[in-house]
Design a protein around this motif. Structure first.
Motif, PDB file in Angstrom:
ATOM      1  N   PHE A 168      30.646  84.572 -23.323  1.00  0.00           N
ATOM      2  CA  PHE A 168      29.606  83.611 -22.940  1.00  0.00           C
ATOM      3  C   PHE A 168      29.405  82.623 -24.084  1.00  0.00           C
ATOM      4  CE2 PHE A 168      27.527  87.556 -24.379  1.00  0.00           C
ATOM      5  CZ  PHE A 168      26.860  87.110 -25.521  1.00  0.00           C
ATOM      6  N   PRO A 169      28.871  81.437 -23.803  1.00  0.00           N
ATOM      7  CA  PRO A 169      28.677  80.430 -24.845  1.00  0.00           C
ATOM      8  C   PRO A 169      27.509  80.765 -25.768  1.00  0.00           C
ATOM      9  CG  PRO A 169      27.844  79.629 -22.756  1.00  0.00           C
ATOM     10  CD  PRO A 169      28.524  80.928 -22.462  1.00  0.00           C
ATOM     11  N   GLU A 170      27.533  80.204 -26.935  1.00  0.00           N
ATOM     12  CA  GLU A 170      26.498  80.447 -27.937  1.00  0.00           C
ATOM     13  C   GLU A 170      25.104  80.095 -27.432  1.00  0.00           C
ATOM     14  OE1 GLU A 170      25.375  78.983 -32.499  1.00  0.00           O
ATOM     15  OE2 GLU A 170      27.359  78.530 -31.647  1.00  0.00           O
ATOM     16  N   SER A 171      25.013  79.132 -26.530  1.00  0.00           N
ATOM     17  CA  SER A 171      23.705  78.717 -26.007  1.00  0.00           C
ATOM     18  C   SER A 171      22.947  79.873 -25.370  1.00  0.00           C
ATOM     19  CB  SER A 171      23.879  77.581 -24.993  1.00  0.00           C
ATOM     20  OG  SER A 171      24.748  77.979 -23.942  1.00  0.00           O
ATOM     21  N   VAL A 172      23.661  80.880 -24.847  1.00  0.00           N
ATOM     22  CA  VAL A 172      23.010  82.052 -24.252  1.00  0.00           C
ATOM     23  C   VAL A 172      22.166  82.772 -25.294  1.00  0.00           C
ATOM     24  CG1 VAL A 172      23.456  84.357 -23.291  1.00  0.00           C
ATOM     25  CG2 VAL A 172      24.715  82.372 -22.430  1.00  0.00           C
ATOM     26  N   LEU A 173      22.622  82.771 -26.552  1.00  0.00           N
ATOM     27  CA  LEU A 173      21.884  83.447 -27.620  1.00  0.00           C
ATOM     28  C   LEU A 173      20.643  82.676 -28.031  1.00  0.00           C
ATOM     29  CD1 LEU A 173      24.916  84.346 -29.935  1.00  0.00           C
ATOM     30  CD2 LEU A 173      23.894  85.755 -28.129  1.00  0.00           C
ATOM     31  N   ARG A 174      20.639  81.380 -27.806  1.00  0.00           N
ATOM     32  CA  ARG A 174      19.536  80.526 -28.271  1.00  0.00           C
ATOM     33  C   ARG A 174      18.465  80.316 -27.206  1.00  0.00           C
ATOM     34  NH1 ARG A 174      21.325  81.173 -33.401  1.00  0.00           N
ATOM     35  NH2 ARG A 174      23.529  80.597 -33.555  1.00  0.00           N
ATOM     36  N   GLN A 175      18.777  80.646 -25.959  1.00  0.00           N
ATOM     37  CA  GLN A 175      17.810  80.486 -24.871  1.00  0.00           C
ATOM     38  C   GLN A 175      16.881  81.686 -24.874  1.00  0.00           C
ATOM     39  OE1 GLN A 175      17.682  77.775 -22.793  1.00  0.00           O
ATOM     40  NE2 GLN A 175      15.820  78.593 -21.874  1.00  0.00           N
ATOM     41  N   VAL A 176      15.625  81.477 -25.269  1.00  0.00           N
ATOM     42  CA  VAL A 176      14.675  82.588 -25.385  1.00  0.00           C
ATOM     43  C   VAL A 176      14.141  82.945 -24.005  1.00  0.00           C
ATOM     44  CG1 VAL A 176      12.533  83.394 -26.427  1.00  0.00           C
ATOM     45  CG2 VAL A 176      14.070  81.888 -27.719  1.00  0.00           C
ATOM     46  N   ILE A 177      14.577  84.081 -23.482  1.00  0.00           N
ATOM     47  CA  ILE A 177      14.175  84.563 -22.159  1.00  0.00           C
ATOM     48  C   ILE A 177      13.148  85.672 -22.312  1.00  0.00           C
ATOM     49  CG2 ILE A 177      14.972  85.602 -19.999  1.00  0.00           C
ATOM     50  CD1 ILE A 177      16.154  82.858 -20.452  1.00  0.00           C
ATOM     51  N   GLY A 178      11.959  85.472 -21.724  1.00  0.00           N
ATOM     52  CA  GLY A 178      10.944  86.515 -21.763  1.00  0.00           C
ATOM     53  C   GLY A 178      10.106  86.550 -23.022  1.00  0.00           C
ATOM     54  N   SER A 207      30.761  74.848 -31.747  1.00  0.00           N
ATOM     55  CA  SER A 207      31.802  74.011 -32.347  1.00  0.00           C
ATOM     56  C   SER A 207      33.074  73.948 -31.513  1.00  0.00           C
ATOM     57  CB  SER A 207      32.150  74.539 -33.744  1.00  0.00           C
ATOM     58  OG  SER A 207      32.609  75.887 -33.667  1.00  0.00           O
ATOM     59  N   ALA A 208      33.213  74.835 -30.544  1.00  0.00           N
ATOM     60  CA  ALA A 208      34.425  74.848 -29.712  1.00  0.00           C
ATOM     61  C   ALA A 208      34.493  73.661 -28.769  1.00  0.00           C
ATOM     62  CB  ALA A 208      34.506  76.147 -28.910  1.00  0.00           C
ATOM     63  N   GLY A 209      33.342  73.035 -28.512  1.00  0.00           N
ATOM     64  CA  GLY A 209      33.323  71.907 -27.579  1.00  0.00           C
ATOM     65  C   GLY A 209      33.527  72.376 -26.152  1.00  0.00           C
ATOM     66  N   ALA A 210      34.297  71.610 -25.377  1.00  0.00           N
ATOM     67  CA  ALA A 210      34.555  71.994 -23.989  1.00  0.00           C
ATOM     68  C   ALA A 210      35.425  73.249 -23.956  1.00  0.00           C
ATOM     69  CB  ALA A 210      35.229  70.854 -23.233  1.00  0.00           C
ATOM     70  N   MET A 214      34.124  75.923 -17.733  1.00  0.00           N
ATOM     71  CA  MET A 214      32.799  75.468 -18.151  1.00  0.00           C
ATOM     72  C   MET A 214      31.930  75.214 -16.919  1.00  0.00           C
ATOM     73  SD  MET A 214      32.180  72.494 -20.966  1.00  0.00           S
ATOM     74  CE  MET A 214      30.731  72.499 -22.022  1.00  0.00           C
ATOM     75  N   GLY A 215      30.752  75.836 -16.886  1.00  0.00           N
ATOM     76  CA  GLY A 215      29.843  75.659 -15.761  1.00  0.00           C
ATOM     77  C   GLY A 215      30.193  76.470 -14.537  1.00  0.00           C
ATOM     78  N   SER A 216      31.191  77.363 -14.651  1.00  0.00           N
ATOM     79  CA  SER A 216      31.634  78.136 -13.484  1.00  0.00           C
ATOM     80  C   SER A 216      31.719  79.622 -13.821  1.00  0.00           C
ATOM     81  CB  SER A 216      32.989  77.634 -12.993  1.00  0.00           C
ATOM     82  OG  SER A 216      32.941  76.263 -12.669  1.00  0.00           O
ATOM     83  N   PHE A 256      40.052  83.542 -18.015  1.00  0.00           N
ATOM     84  CA  PHE A 256      39.348  84.482 -18.890  1.00  0.00           C
ATOM     85  C   PHE A 256      40.131  84.708 -20.177  1.00  0.00           C
ATOM     86  CE2 PHE A 256      37.645  88.520 -20.396  1.00  0.00           C
ATOM     87  CZ  PHE A 256      36.279  88.283 -20.273  1.00  0.00           C
ATOM     88  N   THR A 257      41.440  84.820 -20.065  1.00  0.00           N
ATOM     89  CA  THR A 257      42.271  84.970 -21.257  1.00  0.00           C
ATOM     90  C   THR A 257      42.128  83.758 -22.170  1.00  0.00           C
ATOM     91  OG1 THR A 257      43.892  86.352 -20.092  1.00  0.00           O
ATOM     92  CG2 THR A 257      44.636  85.245 -22.089  1.00  0.00           C
ATOM     93  N   SER A 258      42.098  82.575 -21.593  1.00  0.00           N
ATOM     94  CA  SER A 258      41.915  81.356 -22.388  1.00  0.00           C
ATOM     95  C   SER A 258      40.560  81.353 -23.080  1.00  0.00           C
ATOM     96  CB  SER A 258      42.055  80.124 -21.491  1.00  0.00           C
ATOM     97  OG  SER A 258      43.351  80.039 -20.934  1.00  0.00           O
ATOM     98  N   LEU A 259      39.536  81.833 -22.384  1.00  0.00           N
ATOM     99  CA  LEU A 259      38.202  81.913 -22.980  1.00  0.00           C
ATOM    100  C   LEU A 259      38.191  82.880 -24.161  1.00  0.00           C
ATOM    101  CD1 LEU A 259      36.116  81.968 -19.699  1.00  0.00           C
ATOM    102  CD2 LEU A 259      35.810  80.307 -21.535  1.00  0.00           C
TER     103      LEU A 259
END
Length: 286
Positions: A168-178, A207-210, A214-216, A256-259
C-alpha cells in the motif's frame, strides 16, 4: 419487451454501433428501414437502445449495410451475450454476493496478495480502525470485514497458514483513522504482525511517484487445488466482484509483482511504519 426495460451499457453500445453503420452509409431511418424491412420507429428504438437489439436483426442489418463479416459478427456476439444476460435470472435466483462469500475464500486460499490505496488491507486492520473507517457505511459490511479478519486469524498459527503479502502507498500511514490513539494502535499492530513469517508488508514511498494499479485496489487469492483458478476480488462501497478469467488474474499478478519491486523492502517498510507511529499525529502531541 418489458415495460420496465432499462438498457445495459452493452446494449447501448450495440445500438450506437448500429447507428454508426447507418450513418456511414448516409441512410435515413426510413431508407434503412425499407431496405431491411423494419419500421423506422423500430430501427430508431434499436439504435437508441430503447428496446433490445435482437441478434437476428443485427445480422440482417449487417447484411443489408454490407458490413465486413468480422465487424458484424463481433457486434452480433455482443448482442447475443446481452440477450443471454437479460434472459438469465440465475444470479438473482442464487442471490450470490461476493462480499458475503469472500471470508470463505480467505479461509480456503493458500496465498493472498492485497493492494490497497487508502486503507490498511482488511485482514491487517484492528477492529477499532475498521469501525472508524466504516462509520458511515453499511453495518453489514463491518461485520463482513470482521469475518475476513477472523478467517485469516484462525489460520495464522495453524498447520497450513495463509501467506499474506500486502502493498500500500505511504499515504495510508499518514491518514489518521479513528483519532491518534486508534491510528497508533493500528500502526503498532502492523509492525507486530509484519514480523510473522507468513506475512509481508511493503510500503510504496511518496518518492516513488506514480506506481502500477494506482487508484485500483485489488486482492488476489491463490488456492492449493489445481482445479481452482486464482481469483481477483474487487470491491467498492456499491458492490463486490470476483474476477476469475485467467488472463485477467494474471494481469493482477503481474501488477502486484511490479508493486512489490517498486515498494520498499519489508525491513525498510517496517522502519517507515515505525516513523509514522512516532509522529505527532499519532502520539497526540502537538
Amino acid at each position: 419487451m418489458p415495460k420496465d426495460f432499462r438498457a445495459t451499457t452493452l446494449e447501448r453500445a450495440v445500438g450506437r454501433q448500429l447507428a454508426g453503420w447507418r450513418n456511414e452509409r448516409k441512410l435515413s431511418l426510413t431508407e434503412a428501414g425499407q431496405r431491411v424491412g423494419f419500421s423506422s420507429a423500430k430501427l430508431s428504438m434499436m439504435e437508441n437502445a430503447v428496446q433490445p437489439s435482437a441478434p437476428v436483426d443485427v445480422m440482417a442489418l449487417g447484411y443489408v449495410y454490407k458490413v465486413p463479416t468480422p465487424e458484424w459478427q463481433a457486434v452480433l456476439l455482443r448482442a447475443q451475450h446481452a440477450e443471454r444476460v437479460r434472459a438469465s435470472t440465475l444470479n438473482n435466483a442464487l442471490n450470490f454476493d461476493p462480499a458475503a462469500d469472500f471470508a470463505n475464500l480467505v479461509f480456503e486460499a493458500s496465498r493472498m496478495c492485497a493492494f490497497t490505496t487508502d486503507l490498511v488491507p482488511a485482514v491487517l486492520q484492528t477492529p477499532r480502525y475498521t469501525n472508524a473507517a466504516m462509520q458511515n457505511d453499511d453495518p453489514v459490511r463491518i461485520v463482513r470485514l470482521a469475518m475476513v479478519r477472523e478467517a485469516w486469524a484462525t489460520r495464522l498459527n495453524g498447520k497450513d497458514p495463509l501467506v499474506v503479502q500486502v502493498v500500500f502507498p505511504e499515504s495510508v500511514l499518514r491518514q489518521v483513522i479513528g483519532g491518534p490513539r486508534a491510528m497508533k494502535a493500528q500502526l503498532l499492530h502492523l509492525m507486530e504482525i509484519s514480523e510473522h513469517p507468513t506475512v509481508s508488508v511493503q510500503v510504496v514511498p511518496h518518492s516513488a511517484g506514480a506506481y502500477p494499479a494506482m487508484g485500483s485496489p485489488f486482492t488476489l487469492l491463490d488456492f492449493p487445488h489445481r482445479q481452482h483458478n486464482d481469483v481477483a476480488y474487487l470491491e467498492t462501497f456499491i458492490k463486490a466482484e470476483y474476477v476469475e478469467d485467467p488472463v485477467l488474474t494474471e494481469q493482477c499478478a503481474q501488477r502486484f509483482t511490479s508493486l512489490q519491486q517498486l515498494a520498499l523492502a519489508p525491513g525498510e517498510s517496517l522502519e517507515l511504519i515505525a516513523e509514522a507511529a512516532a509522529e505527532p499525529s499519532c502520539t497526540g502531541v502537538r
